[in-house]
Design a protein around this motif. Structure first.
Motif, PDB file in Angstrom:
ATOM      1  N   HIS A  87       0.830  -1.207   0.000  1.00 57.32           N
ATOM      2  CA  HIS A  87       0.000   0.000   0.000  1.00 57.32           C
ATOM      3  C   HIS A  87       0.863   1.256   0.000  1.00 57.32           C
ATOM      4  CE1 HIS A  87      -2.971  -2.988   1.284  1.00 57.32           C
ATOM      5  NE2 HIS A  87      -3.906  -2.125   0.927  1.00 57.32           N
ATOM      6  N   VAL A  88       2.018   1.175  -0.659  1.00 60.39           N
ATOM      7  CA  VAL A  88       2.963   2.283  -0.643  1.00 60.39           C
ATOM      8  C   VAL A  88       2.372   3.481  -1.382  1.00 60.39           C
ATOM      9  CG1 VAL A  88       5.260   3.057  -1.293  1.00 60.39           C
ATOM     10  CG2 VAL A  88       4.915   0.696  -0.518  1.00 60.39           C
ATOM     11  N   GLN A  89       2.261   4.595  -0.661  1.00 60.47           N
ATOM     12  CA  GLN A  89       1.735   5.839  -1.216  1.00 60.47           C
ATOM     13  C   GLN A  89       2.811   6.905  -1.355  1.00 60.47           C
ATOM     14  OE1 GLN A  89      -1.921   7.204   0.744  1.00 60.47           O
ATOM     15  NE2 GLN A  89      -2.117   5.176   1.663  1.00 60.47           N
ATOM     16  N   ASN A  90       3.859   6.808  -0.516  1.00 59.58           N
ATOM     17  CA  ASN A  90       4.860   7.869  -0.458  1.00 59.58           C
ATOM     18  C   ASN A  90       6.277   7.314  -0.546  1.00 59.58           C
ATOM     19  OD1 ASN A  90       2.918  10.057   0.200  1.00 59.58           O
ATOM     20  ND2 ASN A  90       2.649   8.872   2.085  1.00 59.58           N
ATOM     21  N   LEU A  91       7.080   7.973  -1.355  1.00 60.93           N
ATOM     22  CA  LEU A  91       8.514   7.716  -1.415  1.00 60.93           C
ATOM     23  C   LEU A  91       9.223   9.003  -1.029  1.00 60.93           C
ATOM     24  CD1 LEU A  91       8.775   5.841  -4.854  1.00 60.93           C
ATOM     25  CD2 LEU A  91       8.459   4.840  -2.587  1.00 60.93           C
ATOM     26  N   SER A  92      10.311   8.878  -0.298  1.00 59.67           N
ATOM     27  CA  SER A  92      11.008  10.085   0.148  1.00 59.67           C
ATOM     28  C   SER A  92      11.964  10.609  -0.908  1.00 59.67           C
ATOM     29  CB  SER A  92      11.790   9.797   1.437  1.00 59.67           C
ATOM     30  OG  SER A  92      12.938   9.020   1.161  1.00 59.67           O
ATOM     31  N   SER A  93      12.343  11.876  -0.763  1.00 60.82           N
ATOM     32  CA  SER A  93      13.388  12.451  -1.616  1.00 60.82           C
ATOM     33  C   SER A  93      14.690  11.687  -1.401  1.00 60.82           C
ATOM     34  CB  SER A  93      13.596  13.921  -1.267  1.00 60.82           C
ATOM     35  OG  SER A  93      12.446  14.679  -1.550  1.00 60.82           O
ATOM     36  N   HIS A  94      15.525  11.653  -2.440  1.00 64.91           N
ATOM     37  CA  HIS A  94      16.826  10.982  -2.349  1.00 64.91           C
ATOM     38  C   HIS A  94      16.690   9.553  -1.817  1.00 64.91           C
ATOM     39  CE1 HIS A  94      18.715  14.852  -3.167  1.00 64.91           C
ATOM     40  NE2 HIS A  94      17.967  15.381  -2.211  1.00 64.91           N
ATOM     41  N   LEU A  95      15.644   8.874  -2.262  1.00 65.10           N
ATOM     42  CA  LEU A  95      15.307   7.551  -1.736  1.00 65.10           C
ATOM     43  C   LEU A  95      16.471   6.578  -1.774  1.00 65.10           C
ATOM     44  CD1 LEU A  95      13.043   5.568  -0.772  1.00 65.10           C
ATOM     45  CD2 LEU A  95      12.692   5.035  -3.195  1.00 65.10           C
ATOM     46  N   LEU A  96      17.265   6.611  -2.824  1.00 69.67           N
ATOM     47  CA  LEU A  96      18.263   5.569  -3.049  1.00 69.67           C
ATOM     48  C   LEU A  96      19.683   5.975  -2.670  1.00 69.67           C
ATOM     49  CD1 LEU A  96      16.976   4.348  -6.541  1.00 69.67           C
ATOM     50  CD2 LEU A  96      16.204   3.669  -4.254  1.00 69.67           C
ATOM     51  N   ARG A  97      19.822   7.071  -1.926  1.00 67.94           N
ATOM     52  CA  ARG A  97      21.154   7.575  -1.608  1.00 67.94           C
ATOM     53  C   ARG A  97      21.983   6.564  -0.816  1.00 67.94           C
ATOM     54  NH1 ARG A  97      21.380  13.670  -0.025  1.00 67.94           N
ATOM     55  NH2 ARG A  97      19.670  13.015   1.333  1.00 67.94           N
ATOM     56  N   GLY A  98      21.350   5.778   0.035  1.00 68.34           N
ATOM     57  CA  GLY A  98      22.084   4.828   0.873  1.00 68.34           C
ATOM     58  C   GLY A  98      22.242   3.449   0.273  1.00 68.34           C
ATOM     59  N   VAL A  99      21.755   3.255  -0.965  1.00 66.43           N
ATOM     60  CA  VAL A  99      21.869   1.935  -1.600  1.00 66.43           C
ATOM     61  C   VAL A  99      22.449   2.101  -3.018  1.00 66.43           C
ATOM     62  CG1 VAL A  99      20.152   0.646  -0.278  1.00 66.43           C
ATOM     63  CG2 VAL A  99      19.402   2.152  -2.132  1.00 66.43           C
ATOM     64  N   PRO A 100      23.694   2.515  -3.116  1.00 64.01           N
ATOM     65  CA  PRO A 100      24.292   2.828  -4.424  1.00 64.01           C
ATOM     66  C   PRO A 100      24.429   1.625  -5.345  1.00 64.01           C
ATOM     67  CG  PRO A 100      25.973   2.803  -2.713  1.00 64.01           C
ATOM     68  CD  PRO A 100      24.655   2.719  -2.005  1.00 64.01           C
ATOM     69  N   LEU A 101      24.322   0.388  -4.791  1.00 63.34           N
ATOM     70  CA  LEU A 101      24.461  -0.815  -5.604  1.00 63.34           C
ATOM     71  C   LEU A 101      23.130  -1.311  -6.157  1.00 63.34           C
ATOM     72  CD1 LEU A 101      26.984  -2.843  -3.385  1.00 63.34           C
ATOM     73  CD2 LEU A 101      27.473  -1.276  -5.271  1.00 63.34           C
ATOM     74  N   LEU A 102      22.051  -0.662  -5.781  1.00 65.24           N
ATOM     75  CA  LEU A 102      20.731  -1.120  -6.219  1.00 65.24           C
ATOM     76  C   LEU A 102      20.608  -1.042  -7.737  1.00 65.24           C
ATOM     77  CD1 LEU A 102      18.024  -2.046  -4.822  1.00 65.24           C
ATOM     78  CD2 LEU A 102      17.176   0.231  -5.367  1.00 65.24           C
ATOM     79  N   ASN A 103      20.244  -2.167  -8.358  1.00 66.19           N
ATOM     80  CA  ASN A 103      20.075  -2.183  -9.812  1.00 66.19           C
ATOM     81  C   ASN A 103      18.646  -2.488 -10.242  1.00 66.19           C
ATOM     82  OD1 ASN A 103      19.840  -5.207 -10.216  1.00 66.19           O
ATOM     83  ND2 ASN A 103      21.892  -5.116  -9.321  1.00 66.19           N
TER      84      ASN A 103
END
Length: 332
Positions: A87-103
């Motif tokens: 039920h995800v409605q919101n994503l934060s700014s700079h969501l992926l800053r802490g997961v630089p390896l995410l592909n």
């Protein structure tokens, strides 16, 4: 003996609370760095207890409603995140800053409507799936310049357009899915930078026509889906550069004629690779090009007997291929 018991206690404590810890309601597979939280009563992202060496996390069919940068900081080595049907409605700014390896990021089947403009810029994503949400506007600044994306799925949303400036950031893209939206047009040069694109899905939108230059830069296109739109007119040179196309769906549109020469560049079509069914074909003299092309390329057409005359009244229900030169008022 006491010394042995002490070290055994330390080992057990590490096993239970260290890298092999696992959030309640989830299952962890340490050897492959995977965590799965499936159909459980989670209401918040399970940051606490996630092993820091997690590389693949799947959370699906839960009541989680938000996702933040702080949540993802718990798993700095994360490479794949699948959040299907929550039920995800919101994503934060700079969501992926802490997961630089995410592909790979899959947010299929949530309730996202507006995303922060800098939401995906901090990781070198290869696959981004935002299918079946409530998104009305795609933002140019979602992604960094020269993005690594190969797969982008925005299907099943409420988009009326996609910014050319966003598509220009995707030189490596080979799959673009914009189906099941509300697109009314595709700008003439919006796809020019997608030179590696192999698969384009535009089906089930509200397109009435396409500019003759729309596909000029997509020479590697192999699969093109245009069914279930409102296409009533196609420019003669639309497919001029698509010499590698194997499959083309134009079924369930409003085509009554196609211009002479339209299908000639499509020399690589697979057997049954062209679908023209469920269009209101007008079987007058202008249908001659289609009639002759079908007779010559019948093997390349899916269900050729479903290409049926809607007018004139005397030919209603007849297949285009069954028409005679006399019926079309053609000279031998």
């Amino acid at each position: 003996m006491k010394s042995w018991c002490f070290f055994a206690f330390l080992w057990l404590a590490y096993f239970c609370h260290g890298t092999l810890s696992c959030p309640p309601l989830c299952k962890c597979y340490p050897r492959r760095g995977e965590v799965v939280c499936n159909e459980v009563p989670l209401t918040e992202y399970p940051s606490e207890g996630l092993p820091k060496d997690t590389t693949l996390l799947t959370i699906q069919f839960t009541n989680i409603s938000s996702l933040s940068e702080q949540h993802l900081n718990a798993t700095p080595l994360l490479e794949g995140l699948h959040l299907y049907s929550n039920h995800v409605q919101n994503l934060s700014s700079h969501l992926l800053r802490g997961v630089p390896l995410l592909n790979t990021l899959d947010l299929t089947g949530n309730k996202l409507s507006e995303l922060p403009e800098d939401v995906f810029i901090h990781a070198s994503l290869v696959n981004l799936v935002l299918k079946n949400n409530l998104i009305e506007k795609a933002d140019t600044n979602w992604l960094p310049d020269n993005s690594s994306l190969i797969w982008l799925d925005l299907s099943g949303n409420r988009l009326t357009e996609v910014p050319t400036t966003l598509l220009q950031k995707l030189p490596n893209l080979d799959n673009l899915d914009l189906s099941n939206n509300r697109l009314k047009k595709i700008s003439a040069n919006s796809l020019d930078s997608l030179t590696k694109l192999e698969r384009l899905n535009l089906q089930n939108n509200k397109l009435e026509t396409l500019h003759q230059l729309t596909l000029q830069g997509t020479r590697n296109l192999t699969y093109l889906f245009l069914s279930r739109n409102k296409l009533n007119k196609l420019p003669k040179d639309l497919f001029q550069e698509l010499t590698r196309l194997k499959l083309l769906s134009l079924d369930d549109n409003q085509l009554s004629h196609i211009p002479a020469g339209l299908l000639d560049p499509l020399r690589s079509l697979d057997e049954e690779g062209l679908d023209l069914s469920d269009n209101p074909w007008l079987c007058d003299g202008k249908v001659e090009y289609l009639w002759r092309w079908l007779k010559k390329n019948k093997a390349k057409v899916f269900l050729p007997n479903s290409i049926i005359c809607a007018k004139p009244e005397t030919l209603v229900g007849r297949t285009v291929m069954s028409l005679t030169e006399n019926e079309l008022n053609l000279r031998s």
